[in-house]
Write a protein that holds these residues in place. Structure first.
Motif, PDB file in Angstrom:
ATOM      1  N   SER A 234      22.148  43.709  82.983  1.00  0.00           N
ATOM      2  CA  SER A 234      22.700  45.062  83.000  1.00  0.00           C
ATOM      3  C   SER A 234      23.115  45.553  81.621  1.00  0.00           C
ATOM      4  N   LEU A 235      22.919  46.859  81.416  1.00  0.00           N
ATOM      5  CA  LEU A 235      23.411  47.553  80.226  1.00  0.00           C
ATOM      6  C   LEU A 235      24.599  48.444  80.544  1.00  0.00           C
ATOM      7  N   ASP A 236      25.129  48.363  81.758  1.00  0.00           N
ATOM      8  CA  ASP A 236      26.304  49.150  82.107  1.00  0.00           C
ATOM      9  C   ASP A 236      27.455  48.802  81.168  1.00  0.00           C
ATOM     10  N   GLY A 237      28.081  49.836  80.595  1.00  0.00           N
ATOM     11  CA  GLY A 237      29.211  49.616  79.712  1.00  0.00           C
ATOM     12  C   GLY A 237      28.839  49.258  78.290  1.00  0.00           C
ATOM     13  N   VAL A 238      27.627  49.586  77.867  1.00  0.00           N
ATOM     14  CA  VAL A 238      27.171  49.303  76.503  1.00  0.00           C
ATOM     15  C   VAL A 238      26.915  50.633  75.793  1.00  0.00           C
ATOM     16  N   LEU A 239      27.525  50.806  74.619  1.00  0.00           N
ATOM     17  CA  LEU A 239      27.247  51.974  73.788  1.00  0.00           C
ATOM     18  C   LEU A 239      25.800  51.868  73.317  1.00  0.00           C
ATOM     19  N   PRO A 240      24.922  52.794  73.699  1.00  0.00           N
ATOM     20  CA  PRO A 240      23.481  52.585  73.499  1.00  0.00           C
ATOM     21  C   PRO A 240      22.974  53.021  72.136  1.00  0.00           C
ATOM     22  N   LEU A 241      21.799  52.506  71.809  1.00  0.00           N
ATOM     23  CA  LEU A 241      20.984  53.030  70.717  1.00  0.00           C
ATOM     24  C   LEU A 241      19.774  53.735  71.325  1.00  0.00           C
ATOM     25  N   ALA A 242      19.098  53.062  72.234  1.00  0.00           N
ATOM     26  CA  ALA A 242      18.020  53.674  73.026  1.00  0.00           C
ATOM     27  C   ALA A 242      17.950  52.909  74.336  1.00  0.00           C
ATOM     28  N   GLY A 243      18.366  53.529  75.411  1.00  0.00           N
ATOM     29  CA  GLY A 243      18.527  52.829  76.679  1.00  0.00           C
ATOM     30  C   GLY A 243      17.292  52.138  77.192  1.00  0.00           C
ATOM     31  N   SER A 244      16.116  52.697  76.926  1.00  0.00           N
ATOM     32  CA  SER A 244      14.901  52.064  77.442  1.00  0.00           C
ATOM     33  C   SER A 244      14.432  50.899  76.584  1.00  0.00           C
ATOM     34  N   GLN A 245      15.081  50.679  75.422  1.00  0.00           N
ATOM     35  CA  GLN A 245      14.751  49.541  74.557  1.00  0.00           C
ATOM     36  C   GLN A 245      15.880  48.535  74.434  1.00  0.00           C
ATOM     37  N   ASP A 246      17.105  48.950  74.704  1.00  0.00           N
ATOM     38  CA  ASP A 246      18.261  48.083  74.507  1.00  0.00           C
ATOM     39  C   ASP A 246      18.266  46.916  75.481  1.00  0.00           C
ATOM     40  N   VAL A 247      18.755  45.769  75.020  1.00  0.00           N
ATOM     41  CA  VAL A 247      19.155  44.673  75.899  1.00  0.00           C
ATOM     42  C   VAL A 247      20.470  44.114  75.367  1.00  0.00           C
ATOM     43  N   LEU A 248      21.268  43.543  76.254  1.00  0.00           N
ATOM     44  CA  LEU A 248      22.509  42.847  75.905  1.00  0.00           C
ATOM     45  C   LEU A 248      22.334  41.392  76.298  1.00  0.00           C
ATOM     46  N   GLY A 249      22.557  40.481  75.335  1.00  0.00           N
ATOM     47  CA  GLY A 249      22.302  39.089  75.649  1.00  0.00           C
ATOM     48  C   GLY A 249      23.074  38.122  74.783  1.00  0.00           C
ATOM     49  N   PRO A 250      22.901  36.820  75.041  1.00  0.00           N
ATOM     50  CA  PRO A 250      23.708  35.786  74.387  1.00  0.00           C
ATOM     51  C   PRO A 250      23.176  35.337  73.035  1.00  0.00           C
ATOM     52  N   MET A 251      24.107  34.909  72.191  1.00  0.00           N
ATOM     53  CA  MET A 251      23.821  34.187  70.954  1.00  0.00           C
ATOM     54  C   MET A 251      24.654  32.916  70.996  1.00  0.00           C
ATOM     55  N   ALA A 252      24.045  31.782  70.659  1.00  0.00           N
ATOM     56  CA  ALA A 252      24.734  30.507  70.791  1.00  0.00           C
ATOM     57  C   ALA A 252      24.116  29.483  69.853  1.00  0.00           C
ATOM     58  N   THR A 253      24.681  28.276  69.862  1.00  0.00           N
ATOM     59  CA  THR A 253      24.186  27.225  68.975  1.00  0.00           C
ATOM     60  C   THR A 253      23.143  26.344  69.630  1.00  0.00           C
ATOM     61  N   SER A 254      22.827  26.576  70.904  1.00  0.00           N
ATOM     62  CA  SER A 254      21.817  25.761  71.581  1.00  0.00           C
ATOM     63  C   SER A 254      21.146  26.564  72.675  1.00  0.00           C
ATOM     64  N   VAL A 255      19.935  26.142  73.040  1.00  0.00           N
ATOM     65  CA  VAL A 255      19.214  26.799  74.122  1.00  0.00           C
ATOM     66  C   VAL A 255      19.968  26.641  75.432  1.00  0.00           C
ATOM     67  N   ARG A 256      20.544  25.468  75.658  1.00  0.00           N
ATOM     68  CA  ARG A 256      21.237  25.278  76.935  1.00  0.00           C
ATOM     69  C   ARG A 256      22.441  26.199  77.062  1.00  0.00           C
ATOM     70  N   ASP A 257      23.105  26.543  75.948  1.00  0.00           N
ATOM     71  CA  ASP A 257      24.214  27.487  76.019  1.00  0.00           C
ATOM     72  C   ASP A 257      23.729  28.890  76.371  1.00  0.00           C
TER      73      ASP A 257
END
Length: 526
Positions: A234-257
């Protein structure tokens, strides 16, 4: 940053005020958080070797030590705001754990969030000083799901203002620096999350990606990230740049995280109609799908167009070619793809940012108004719009100039936007045909064509477009370092909703190579 330091000093004192239960639960000596990932944190909590209160305290002390200038370093400057309720929430989650109520692997784990993601009770600035007084009414859907899974929102991170470039500088937060070399930028626009997680200000965080804003900082700060299929989360609650291109996702130190965070956040959301397409595409667990021999027999299309020929790009080429050789040694079959002129042509015309930005930002601001004095700058004077933000003239110069060019965009739908969407669909079809023709599991190429450049300089970021413009998923994994110690990322892009397979491929490569090394400028605290 004086106000942030004052708040931090108050928050650091909160564990002492939580009562004897929290104090008694704290371990006799602080746990070392450098090199500690989400899964490792969950294990320490489960074994009673630390508490969430102690973890929050330890991460805040690292922010206090390395955020601003220290020793011979200018400071990472990754944080826009500390959550004043983080320590108290940690105490509540510790109490839940003592009662035997554990929500899952994120229970009591602190995370940081890019400051274009709504958190109830905290401003969402988008890096803009004009929006410092904004107050969302509730959490973004992904934040709510993380809280329900037991995660703690520790802080909001800096970003390139309105996500409009890849060097993470803003009027609200200033310039974020790369902890691997603080003379260089951390990538962007989610560079605050990247630098913060790399510097062990938290074990993981969230960022957004419209064209590389997750993958560029992950590559530059030696992290793992996933730009998921458009519509998976979901992108609900995200200040957009372009809604049809935006994604919100994780950044971490490992794939399992990354898999752990995705398990908590992915899936349909009634507040975001685009996520309806995620039905039937979310596995029971992304984490359980990881296995170390996933590369055996995988066919990987090497996108030679994405290996640059400039002198500055050669170190990246060498590192990523070595990464492909390592994947081959693990049983993968590389397929060299020649020039792709048809796909390159569609990439140039399929971005939707200039068509969507003003309309999508105004829709967001209508739900999450800024301060009244901002709304009164331009008509209509009873609500905040992009016109008000531009009239405030607080943005950094290059963003201010670009914001002006995006005002008065033609109403949607319009012919130009429709053509960009048509080009996106052609790009999707061409990529599908390419992968079928060569029987490919994924495409592979450098996440960014060159290492992080020095502050104040430009950098190519065109490799971001293949996944961003098509909406296909892409995973960036640490590939190693240049001879002068700068991190490089390798990207694996798959077909829509192929996240389980991409994560498995990335995990297999990661377990074979172990390129994740903490940065030298933010060492463990004594």
């Amino acid at each position: 940053m004086l106000a942030r330091r004052r708040l931090l000093s108050v928050v650091l004192a909160v564990p002492l005020l939580l009562g004897t239960g929290a104090a008694e639960a704290a371990p006799p000596s602080p746990v070392q958080v450098v090199g500690l990932d989400v899964v490792g944190t969950a294990r320490l909590l489960a074994e009673g070797r630390t508490t969430s209160v102690a973890l929050v305290d330890r991460y805040l002390r690292r922010i206090d030590a390395y955020e601003d200038a220290y020793a011979d370093q200018p400071g990472v400057n990754a944080i826009i705001a500390i959550n004043p309720h983080a320590a108290r929430r940690a105490g509540e989650l510790d109490e839940e754990r003592r009662r035997g109520a554990v929500r899952g692997p994120l229970h009591g784990v602190p995370l940081v969030l890019k400051d274009n993601v709504d958190v109830r009770g905290m401003a969402t600035t988008g890096g803009s000083a004009a929006l410092r007084g904004s107050r969302p009414h509730d959490d973004a859907t992904q934040v709510r799901r993380l809280r329900e899974a037991g995660a703690i929102v520790l802080a909001k991170t800096n970003m390139h203002e309105f996500a409009m470039d890849v060097t993470t500088v803003s009027s609200a937060g200033g310039q974020t620096r790369n902890p691997y070399d603080q003379r260089r930028h951390p990538g962007g626009s989610s560079g605050g999350t990247g630098a913060g997680v790399a510097a062990a200000f938290a074990p993981a965080g969230l960022g957004t990606d419209t064209c590389g804003s997750l993958r560029i900082p992950a590559a530059h700060t030696n992290l793992v990230t996933l730009r998921a299929t458009t519509g998976l989360s979901s992108l609900d609650g995200v200040l957009p740049l372009a809604g049809s291109q935006d994604v919100l996702g994780p950044m971490a130190t490992s794939v399992r995280d990354v898999a752990v965070v995705l398990d908590a956040t992915a899936g349909p959301d009634p507040a975001d109609p685009a996520t309806a397409q995620a039905h039937g595409h979310v596995p029971p667990s992304y984490l359980r799908g990881l296995h170390p021999d996933a590369l055996r027999g995988a066919r990987l299309g090497v996108v030679t167009d994405y290996f640059g020929d400039a002198a500055a790009e050669r170190p990246t080429n060498a590192v990523v070619r070595t990464a492909i050789a390592d994947m081959t040694a693990a049983g993968a079959h590389p397929v060299e793809l020649g020039p792709l002129p048809r796909i390159t042509g569609e990439l140039a015309e399929s971005s939707r940012i200039k068509h969507e930005f003003e309309h999508h930002v105004n829709a967001y601001l209508a739900r999450t108004p800024g301060p009244p004095e901002l709304a009164g700058l331009e008509p209509p004077r009873d609500r905040t719009t992009l016109d008000d933000v531009v009239a405030a003239e607080t943005a950094i110069p290059e963003v201010q100039q670009r914001l002006r060019t995006l005002l008065d965009s033609p109403a949607l739908p319009n012919d130009a936007h429709d053509e960009a969407l048509r080009r996106r669909d052609v790009l999707r079809r061409q990529l599908h045909e390419l992968m079928v023709a060569h029987d490919l599991d994924a495409l592979v190429y450098p996440s960014v064509s060159a290492p992080p450049t020095e502050l104040g300089t430009r950098q190519s970021h065109l490799n971001c477009r293949l996944a961003a413009h098509s909406g296909f998923p892409a995973l960036s994994v640490p590939a190693g370092f240049t001879p002068d110690g700068l991190p490089i990322g390798v990207e694996l892009m798959g077909a829509p909703f192929a996240e389980p397979h991409l994560l498995a491929l990335g995990h297999a490569y990661e377990q074979r190579t172990h390129h994740r090394v903490p940065p030298p400028t933010t060492p463990p605290l004594p």
